[in-house]
Enzyme design. Structure first.
Site, short mmCIF file in Angstrom:
data_model
loop_
_atom_site.label_atom_id
_atom_site.label_comp_id
_atom_site.label_asym_id
_atom_site.label_seq_id
_atom_site.Cartn_x
_atom_site.Cartn_y
_atom_site.Cartn_z
N ASN A 1 39.20 37.90 30.56
CA ASN A 1 40.65 37.62 30.66
C ASN A 1 41.19 36.56 29.72
OD1 ASN A 1 41.17 39.44 32.84
ND2 ASN A 1 40.04 38.04 34.15
N ASN B 1 32.92 32.14 37.32
CA ASN B 1 32.62 30.86 37.97
C ASN B 1 31.16 30.50 37.78
OD1 ASN B 1 34.05 28.93 39.32
ND2 ASN B 1 34.76 30.44 40.82
N GLY B 2 30.29 31.50 37.95
CA GLY B 2 28.90 31.40 37.49
C GLY B 2 28.89 32.01 36.10
N GLU C 1 29.74 45.28 38.98
CA GLU C 1 28.41 45.29 39.59
C GLU C 1 28.30 46.34 40.70
OE1 GLU C 1 29.38 41.26 39.69
OE2 GLU C 1 27.36 40.59 39.20
N ASP D 1 38.88 26.06 37.73
CA ASP D 1 39.69 27.24 37.41
C ASP D 1 40.07 27.22 35.92
OD1 ASP D 1 41.76 29.06 37.08
OD2 ASP D 1 42.49 28.76 39.12
N ILE E 1 36.39 34.90 33.15
CA ILE E 1 36.85 34.16 31.96
C ILE E 1 36.69 35.01 30.70
CG2 ILE E 1 36.46 32.10 30.56
CD1 ILE E 1 35.40 30.70 33.12
N LYS F 1 31.10 41.41 51.65
CA LYS F 1 32.07 42.13 50.80
C LYS F 1 31.53 43.55 50.60
CE LYS F 1 33.67 38.01 48.60
NZ LYS F 1 33.15 36.95 47.79
N ASN G 1 27.66 43.35 49.73
CA ASN G 1 27.23 42.05 49.21
C ASN G 1 27.37 41.05 50.36
OD1 ASN G 1 26.71 39.76 47.77
ND2 ASN G 1 28.25 40.12 46.19
N ARG H 1 23.12 44.08 47.70
CA ARG H 1 22.83 43.13 46.64
C ARG H 1 21.91 42.06 47.21
NH1 ARG H 1 27.17 40.28 42.77
NH2 ARG H 1 25.66 39.12 41.53
N ARG I 1 28.87 24.06 38.35
CA ARG I 1 27.45 23.79 38.08
C ARG I 1 27.29 23.23 36.67
NH1 ARG I 1 25.26 29.60 39.44
NH2 ARG I 1 27.00 30.01 40.82
N HIS J 1 22.35 37.30 37.62
CA HIS J 1 23.45 38.16 37.13
C HIS J 1 22.91 39.44 36.50
CE1 HIS J 1 26.56 34.65 36.41
NE2 HIS J 1 26.70 35.18 37.62
#
Ligand code: ADP
Length: 395
Positions: free
Chosen positions: A328, A205-206, A374, A276, A325, A14, A7, A85, A235, A174
């Protein structure tokens, strides 16, 4: 089979290295971050160290040196495939695609649609082609899974020429994650994929929600860009476009300022100062009103999309929580599912606090919690492609 999943972002690379035989094994994972900055560093499994790294190619060279030192990989030519990706495939790519010069050109042509991401993705591809010239390289597009959306869902109510000439339409993002969640849910429900109706929620986060009909995406909350839809870390998500006109006309906001406002300064961060969610929940529990407001707006927007997607799909097998999110936070899942029994959604409060996949089965719509993966999805699909094209090394 050894598959290297990559990625490449504008300042980072990454990766995850998979070994897939009868079972899937992760041999290594890591990243080079802050490329071309003073404080570049490389991480490898749990460890991290500072490095000098000016380009993506250098970053990949550092990664291979580390893998060699650890005795994990001799060189990149011992791989069976490299999976990249790529953020934007426009309406051209609806599945993973073997990379050749034509595909690279097409990814390049898509740069105006993803000016921050596609150039970085291309840089990763070019560097890998140089370092592993004979290895099969495959592009996985974030937009591909959503290309099954019908025109009634991907067109905006704008004049036709904006679609025909400027390609302004909804693309969705996504997609690799929503595809993975769809397949995992079907497996869990023990139902053929093509019979599954789902609402998949990637809440990180997105954040985005997708309506899946008979195993395919028919509608998703992100649109022409990843700005549309749910409230995100920084965003805004959905807005009245009149706000932009107002800021432009009355306060002389230009493109850069609007971009910064909508992408970096809005969402949870704009509402309460942090993106966060973990911190927001802690603050909310201490009674901070801004944090509570941010939490409420985030959750009500997800509710809004769930309601709309149930109306679209008619019958829904399950809603699926995922992303940092969604996977978790029991608090977020509880708030989203509250007062939804009229739509057939009943969360099991006790299971919601624990490590279960099925966290609600009393209503007509099951509630699932699945951690997205992913990289695994890309490795798994690469394997299918290798099987279809058994000569994995170009002659
Ligand atoms: P990205 O979109 O950058 O991949 P992630 O999917 O990793 O993001 O999600 C990051 C978000 O997940 C952050 O807002 C973080 O606070 C949130 N998160 C992670 N763990 C928890 C938790 N236990 N409770 C609430 N939020 C959490």
């Amino acid at each position: 089979m050894k598959i290297f999943v990559l990625n490449a972002g504008s300042s980072s690379i990454k990766y995850k290295l998979f070994h897939i035989d009868q079972k899937v094994q992760i041999l290594a994972w890591g990243a080079v971050e802050k490329i071309a900055e003073e404080e570049s560093f490389i991480s490898f499994n749990e460890s991290k160290e500072k490095v000098k790294c000016a380009t993506h190619k250098e970053g990949l060279q550092l990664i291979i040196q580390q893998l060699q030192k650890a005795g994990i990989l001799k060189d990149f030519s011992s791989l069976n495939a490299i999976a990249h990706r790529v953020v934007h495939g426009g309406s051209l790519f609806c599945e993973p695609t073997l990379i050749d010069e034509t595909v690279k050109k097409q990814i390049q042509q898509m740069i105006p649609l993803a000016p921050l991401h596609n150039p970085a993705n291309l840089e990763g591809i070019t560097a890998m082609q140089y370092l592993a010239p004979n290895i099969m390289q495959i592009a996985f597009f974030d937009t591909a899974f959503h290309q099954s959306m019908p025109a009634s869902h991907f067109r905006y109510a704008l004049p036709e020429y904006l679609y025909d000439e400027l390609k302004i339409r909804r693309y969705g993002f996504h997609g690799i994650s929503h595809h993975y969640l769809t397949k995992k849910s079907a497996q869990f429900l023990k139902k053929p994929l093509q019979n599954c109706n789902l609402i998949t929620l990637h809440l990180g986060n997105g954040a985005s929600a997708t309506a899946i009909k008979n195993g395919k995406s028919i509608e998703t909350s992100m649109g022409f860009t990843p700005l549309e839809g749910l409230v995100m870390g920084s965003r805004s998500g959905d807005l009245d476009p009149g706000i932009l006109l107002y800021l432009f006309e009355q306060y002389h906001y230009d493109g850069d300022k609007l971009d910064h406002l909508l992408n970096q300064q809005s969402g949870l961060k704009g509402l309460c100062g942090t993106n966060d969610m973990k911190e927001i929940i802690q603050k909310m529990k201490k009674g901070e009103e801004n944090a509570k407001l941010a939490f409420d707006i985030f959750c009500q927007k997800v509710k809004h999309y769930i309601g709309a997607y149930i109306a679209l799909l008619g019958n829904v097998d399950a809603i699926v929580f995922s992303g940092g999110i969604g996977s978790n936070s029991p608090e977020v899942r509880e708030a989203i599912c509250s007062n939804m029994s009229v739509l057939g959604i009943i969360l099991d409060s006790e299971k919601n606090q624990q490590h279960f996949t099925l966290i609600g089965d009393k209503g007509s719509v099951k509630v699932l919690k699945i951690e997205t993966d992913e990289e695994f999805e890309m490795a798994d699909q690469s394997l299918q492609i290798i099987k279809k094209h058994p000569v994995t090394r170009k002659q």
